[in-house]
Design a protein around this motif. Structure first.
Motif, PDB file in Angstrom:
ATOM      1  N   HIS A  15       0.813  -1.222   0.000  1.00  0.00           N
ATOM      2  CA  HIS A  15       0.000   0.000   0.000  1.00  0.00           C
ATOM      3  C   HIS A  15       0.847   1.272   0.000  1.00  0.00           C
ATOM      4  CE1 HIS A  15      -3.092  -2.948   0.638  1.00  0.00           C
ATOM      5  NE2 HIS A  15      -2.499  -3.325   1.749  1.00  0.00           N
ATOM      6  N   MET A  16       1.978   1.236  -0.692  1.00  0.00           N
ATOM      7  CA  MET A  16       2.816   2.431  -0.838  1.00  0.00           C
ATOM      8  C   MET A  16       2.464   3.135  -2.152  1.00  0.00           C
ATOM      9  SD  MET A  16       6.964   2.953  -0.971  1.00  0.00           S
ATOM     10  CE  MET A  16       7.244   2.262   0.651  1.00  0.00           C
TER      11      MET A  16
ATOM     12  N   THR B   4      -0.317   2.241  -6.558  1.00  0.00           N
ATOM     13  CA  THR B   4      -0.115   1.848  -5.166  1.00  0.00           C
ATOM     14  C   THR B   4       0.279   0.379  -5.162  1.00  0.00           C
ATOM     15  OG1 THR B   4      -1.833   3.399  -4.464  1.00  0.00           O
ATOM     16  CG2 THR B   4      -1.187   1.712  -2.887  1.00  0.00           C
TER      17      THR B   4
ATOM     18  N   GLU C 195       6.486   7.123  -2.259  1.00  0.00           N
ATOM     19  CA  GLU C 195       6.071   8.006  -1.161  1.00  0.00           C
ATOM     20  C   GLU C 195       6.313   7.303   0.177  1.00  0.00           C
ATOM     21  OE1 GLU C 195       5.567  11.057  -1.804  1.00  0.00           O
ATOM     22  OE2 GLU C 195       5.386  10.842  -3.974  1.00  0.00           O
TER      23      GLU C 195
ATOM     24  N   GLN D 222       4.769   8.858   3.598  1.00  0.00           N
ATOM     25  CA  GLN D 222       3.351   8.532   3.782  1.00  0.00           C
ATOM     26  C   GLN D 222       3.191   7.077   4.204  1.00  0.00           C
ATOM     27  OE1 GLN D 222       1.275   9.381   0.146  1.00  0.00           O
ATOM     28  NE2 GLN D 222       1.713  11.563   0.232  1.00  0.00           N
ATOM     29  N   TYR D 223       3.984   6.204   3.579  1.00  0.00           N
ATOM     30  CA  TYR D 223       3.918   4.778   3.898  1.00  0.00           C
ATOM     31  C   TYR D 223       4.229   4.545   5.373  1.00  0.00           C
ATOM     32  CZ  TYR D 223       5.523  -0.058   4.279  1.00  0.00           C
ATOM     33  OH  TYR D 223       5.725  -1.346   4.685  1.00  0.00           O
ATOM     34  N   TRP D 224       5.364   5.074   5.833  1.00  0.00           N
ATOM     35  CA  TRP D 224       5.735   4.866   7.239  1.00  0.00           C
ATOM     36  C   TRP D 224       4.733   5.533   8.174  1.00  0.00           C
ATOM     37  CZ3 TRP D 224       8.626   1.014   8.406  1.00  0.00           C
ATOM     38  CH2 TRP D 224       9.582   0.557   7.498  1.00  0.00           C
ATOM     39  N   GLY D 225       4.231   6.707   7.780  1.00  0.00           N
ATOM     40  CA  GLY D 225       3.213   7.373   8.580  1.00  0.00           C
ATOM     41  C   GLY D 225       1.960   6.528   8.746  1.00  0.00           C
ATOM     42  N   SER D 226       1.578   5.798   7.682  1.00  0.00           N
ATOM     43  CA  SER D 226       0.392   4.942   7.763  1.00  0.00           C
ATOM     44  C   SER D 226       0.603   3.773   8.722  1.00  0.00           C
ATOM     45  CB  SER D 226       0.017   4.416   6.379  1.00  0.00           C
ATOM     46  OG  SER D 226       0.928   3.408   5.941  1.00  0.00           O
ATOM     47  N   LEU D 227       1.863   3.463   9.014  1.00  0.00           N
ATOM     48  CA  LEU D 227       2.191   2.405   9.971  1.00  0.00           C
ATOM     49  C   LEU D 227       2.439   2.967  11.372  1.00  0.00           C
ATOM     50  CD1 LEU D 227       4.653   0.297   7.757  1.00  0.00           C
ATOM     51  CD2 LEU D 227       2.221  -0.140   8.211  1.00  0.00           C
ATOM     52  N   GLY D 228       2.216   4.283  11.536  1.00  0.00           N
ATOM     53  CA  GLY D 228       2.415   4.916  12.837  1.00  0.00           C
ATOM     54  C   GLY D 228       3.871   5.186  13.153  1.00  0.00           C
TER      55      GLY D 228
END
Length: 103
Positions: free
Chosen positions: A14-15, A36, A62, A65-71
């Motif tokens: 999902h990146m 994606t 991105e 954004q990817y790491w942010g989506s994993l917290g």
């Protein structure tokens, strides 16, 4: 392309990414398509063989954004891989191995 999250040992699922081609007359990047990665960290069907003409390309991943989506936070907000295609009939594999602080 194939993204692997080496920090966690899983596919980079999902990146968001985008594919660009360089205009040889201006050296500016033209956006061709976006996508994606799937659950396996791949993005099949990103471009057709007919559209993949000899040129200089880049894929922008991105990662922030990817790491942010994993917290998580990441040192790199995005990663760009630039490559040259001379024979579009070949099969190409553009991997990205990444963790929060490396790629």
């Amino acid at each position: 392309t194939h993204v692997l999250n080496t920090g966690m040992g899983v596919p980079g699922a999902h990146m968001a990414l985008s594919l660009h081609r360089m205009d040889p007359s201006t050296s500016l990047w033209n956006l061709l398509t976006t996508g994606t990665t799937n659950d396996d960290g791949r993005c099949p069907g990103l471009i057709t063989r007919e559209t993949f003409t000899p040129a200089v390309y880049k894929i922008r991943f991105e990662t922030g954004q990817y790491w942010g989506s994993l917290g998580e936070t990441s040192f790199y907000p995005y990663v760009e891989i630039v490559f040259t295609i001379t024979d579009h009939s070949q099969k190409f594999h553009v991997p990205l191995l990444c963790s929060r602080f490396s790629y």
